[in-house]
Write an enzyme that holds these catalytic residues in place. Structure first.
Site, short mmCIF file in Angstrom:
data_model
loop_
_atom_site.label_atom_id
_atom_site.label_comp_id
_atom_site.label_asym_id
_atom_site.label_seq_id
_atom_site.Cartn_x
_atom_site.Cartn_y
_atom_site.Cartn_z
N ASP A 285 79.74 11.40 78.73
CA ASP A 285 80.19 10.48 77.68
C ASP A 285 80.02 11.04 76.28
O ASP A 285 80.78 10.71 75.38
CB ASP A 285 79.40 9.16 77.76
CG ASP A 285 79.52 8.48 79.10
OD1 ASP A 285 80.55 8.67 79.77
OD2 ASP A 285 78.58 7.75 79.49
N GLU A 335 72.02 10.75 65.16
CA GLU A 335 73.42 11.18 65.22
C GLU A 335 74.18 10.45 66.32
O GLU A 335 75.35 10.10 66.14
CB GLU A 335 73.49 12.70 65.43
CG GLU A 335 72.80 13.52 64.35
CD GLU A 335 73.22 13.16 62.94
OE1 GLU A 335 74.37 12.71 62.74
OE2 GLU A 335 72.39 13.33 62.02
N LEU A 409 61.50 -5.22 81.76
CA LEU A 409 62.96 -5.12 81.83
C LEU A 409 63.43 -5.94 83.02
O LEU A 409 62.95 -5.75 84.14
CB LEU A 409 63.40 -3.67 81.99
CG LEU A 409 63.04 -2.70 80.86
CD1 LEU A 409 63.43 -1.28 81.25
CD2 LEU A 409 63.73 -3.11 79.57
N GLU A 411 65.49 -6.58 85.98
CA GLU A 411 66.27 -5.69 86.82
C GLU A 411 66.70 -6.42 88.08
O GLU A 411 66.29 -7.55 88.34
CB GLU A 411 65.44 -4.44 87.15
CG GLU A 411 65.09 -3.63 85.91
CD GLU A 411 63.92 -2.67 86.10
OE1 GLU A 411 64.04 -1.53 85.66
OE2 GLU A 411 62.91 -3.09 86.68
N GLU A 471 79.36 -21.77 70.90
CA GLU A 471 79.19 -22.03 72.33
C GLU A 471 78.00 -22.95 72.54
O GLU A 471 77.05 -22.94 71.74
CB GLU A 471 78.99 -20.72 73.11
CG GLU A 471 80.27 -20.01 73.50
CD GLU A 471 80.93 -19.31 72.31
OE1 GLU A 471 82.17 -19.39 72.18
OE2 GLU A 471 80.21 -18.72 71.50
#
Length: 610
Positions: A285, A335, A409, A411, A471
């Site tokens: 990517d 960057e 997290l 998952e 919403e």
């Protein structure tokens, strides 16, 4: 069951005030010496894996005991990770090393909610951790027959060059809209269900000058790139991004492009090589070139803005100007932030008490924090431009990262994840199982209040424009419904514009965003310059060629504004930058005549456009 390793680091903690030592990170003049002693908690007779999935380290910093929790970064490499270098006679040599049992970890300090860590455990402990708002580095001293390590702060590393360093991107970002709350910039509920993160498949290229700098030691270069990628991966999680390393190429027998101190030349050359060569060999990517060439002036990094997934421009170049991995990794993340549509921070952007990663000047204190502005710009780019390459889920040959209860997290297979039992502050979640407690309907979400679904009709996402209605919760789910916009082409702002993807783009707002107050849409005569087909006046680009506007399309090319601000009298003001030629063009969906909008550089009927 994940085996937990307990390592006690016995401290002969004596800071060498005024003395110095040369480490891989540079000349350090104030440090503590520690002697790690591994105490395993594995059952007697059990086979100890080479690198455990989870580890704990106990030690002291400044005389105070700390516990460092580490988890292997299983998403660091893609399953089809490859490495390429070149033989002395120029032959391309590509291998697919086994990377599952690697030695790179992320972590945190126990009882310190703001702590982070990125550690290599390959040969001793090397990396950094944040404790009580300060960043510390740890590194083996490499003394013969000794397990001694040094712990030190960045401020105690001597700098070869104290001059300020900068990113080469010169654009600043302005917004005519109020700052949006982070909770209002979310992926839709459907996207969150299947893919809460975006996944960047990163390819790193190392130039010949880096090979020379490291005396041709390819293993040393590889280890450094792994450490850098591990830190970049950690940093991007603040943006709900995950960067997996899919490939590494080392130009060990000469550069494939001419790498010059001129960053414009080098970035463009690398982008062209990536498009015509690298992408034909390896799917990825985003690509970054790391070089030991000294860029002109104070510049140490350069990238295209808003180019993620572009076949040519999804690239960046970074100067390897510091031996400290965190410092270089911050530039790499900075960057990549530009590639993700993020501009440099301005005075109204905030990272709390920390310096921001997207400041135009590189801070003397390495920072891993993105500002509120960065978050907004990143997700604005993602939701508007919809870069497809970063949508792929971590399945198959992509990122290999099984769910880990306690890593905070959410998952697959988990109903909630509030961290370890000792740190969990979510009253709805059972930290030991990552399941909801009895009687709880939810543990998170914009429509979850006190472990129950919010009442039907409760606003959960505010209206951001006339074309983007609010919403409301359904009463049946903890998630806010998907963000729904008014139909494209519906008149808005008293018929000054037409709705387009939830916005009402009009030229006045675009002039304000570019130049500030007292700037308005220019007279029609100014837009005739777009018929020239020169470097700034055109309607669109086809195969790299700038196509002049037809007379009826002139308001769908470069934007022209009338500047009435104090001291200014410019009736045909426009913005153009070589860094981002698209900036300053009239935005898609902008009204160009009654009943007409801009679409691909043409002024077309609303019914035709939508």
């Amino acid at each position: 069951m994940i085996q937990v390793l307990l390592v006690t680091i016995c401290l002969a903690a004596f800071p060498y005030q005024g003395s110095s030592i040369i480490l891989e990170s540079g000349n350090v003049n104030d440090y503590e010496v520690v002697y790690p002693r591994k105490v395993t908690a594995l059952p007697k007779g059990a086979v100890q894996p080479k690198y455990e999935d989870a580890m704990q380290y106990e030690f002291k910093v400044n005389g105070e005991p700390v516990v460092l929790h580490l988890e292997k970064n299983k998403g660091l490499f893609s399953k089809d990770y490859s490495e390429t270098h070149y033989s002395p006679d120029g032959r391309e040599i590509t291998t697919y090393p086994a990377v599952e049992d690697h030695c790179y970890y992320h972590g945190r300090i126990e009882n310190d909610a703001d702590s982070t860590a990125s550690i290599s455990a390959c040969n001793g402990l090397k990396g950094h951790f944040k404790l009580q708002r300060e960043t510390y580095f740890i590194e083996p001293l490499k003394l013969s027959n000794s397990e001694a390590h040094a712990v030190f702060k960045y401020e105690n590393v001597e700098k070869e060059d104290e001059a300020p360093k900068m990113c080469g991107v010169t654009q600043n970002w302005k917004s005519y809209e109020p700052i949006k709350k982070a909770s209002q910039l979310v992926v839709t509920a459907e996207q969150q269900k299947y893919n809460p993160f975006r996944y960047v498949e990163l390819f790193i290229v190392v130039d010949q000058e880096m090979v020379t700098k490291n005396n041709g030691d390819l293993d040393k270069i590889k280890a450094r790139m792994y450490e850098l990628a591990n830190i970049v991966n950690e940093i991007l999680r603040y943006l709900y991004m995950h960067a997996a390393l899919v490939g590494l190429e080392i130009w060990s027998n000469g550069d494939k492009i001419t790498v010059k101190p001129d960053v414009d030349y080098t970035l463009n050359s690398f982008a062209e090589w990536r498009k015509t060569d690298l992408l034909t060999r390896k799917k990825h990517d985003n690509a970054q070139l790391l070089t030991a060439i000294d860029f002109n002036g104070p510049t140490i990094g350069y990238a295209y803005i808003g180019s993620m997934c572009h076949p040519k421009r999804s690239v960046a170049i970074v100067e390897d100007y510091s031996p400290i991995n965190l410092v270089v990794a911050v530039i790499m993340a900075h960057e990549m932030g530009h590639n993700l549509g993020i501009h440099h921070d301005t005075d109204f952007c905030s990272c709390g008490d920390y310096p921001c990663i997207m400041g135009p000047t590189i801070s003397n204190e390495p920072s891993k924090f993105f500002s509120n502005c960065s978050y907004i710009q990143c997700w604005d780019f993602i939701m508007k431009e919809n870069p497809q390459c970063i949508l792929n889920e971590p399945l198959g040959t992509d990122i290999v990262s099984p769910p880990v209860c306690g890593n905070e997290l959410l998952e697959v297979g988990e109903e909630c994840d509030c961290g370890t039992p000792e740190n969990c502050q979510n009253e709805c979640c059972d930290a030991a199982t990552c399941k909801l407690k009895s009687g709880s309907q939810c543990g998170h979400g914009d429509c979850c209040e006190q472990c129950k679904f919010s009442k039907s009709g409760t606003e959960c996402r505010a209206s951001m424009s006339e074309c983007d209605p609010a919403e409301h919760c359904t009463g049946q789910s903890s998630e806010c419904p998907a963000d729904v916009f008014h139909k494209n082409g519906q008149p808005c702002l008293d018929n000054y514009g037409y709705c387009y993807n939830g916005n009402c783009p009009i030229m006045y707002h675009q002039c304000y965003a570019l130049f500030g107050a007292d700037v308005y849409e220019a007279e029609d005569s100014c837009f005739k310059d777009n018929q020239k087909g020169n470097y700034y006046g055109y309607c669109r680009k086809e195969n790299g060629k700038k196509i002049p506007c037809a007379p009826e399309d002139v308001k769908c090319g470069r934007l022209y504004c009338k500047d009435n601000s104090p001291g200014q009298n410019n009736p045909c003001k426009m913005f153009y930058s070589n860094d981002d030629e698209h900036k300053g063009m009239v935005l898609p969906g902008t009204k160009c005549a009654d009943g007409k909008v801009c679409s691909n550089g043409h002024c077309v009927d609303v019914a035709t456009a939508y």
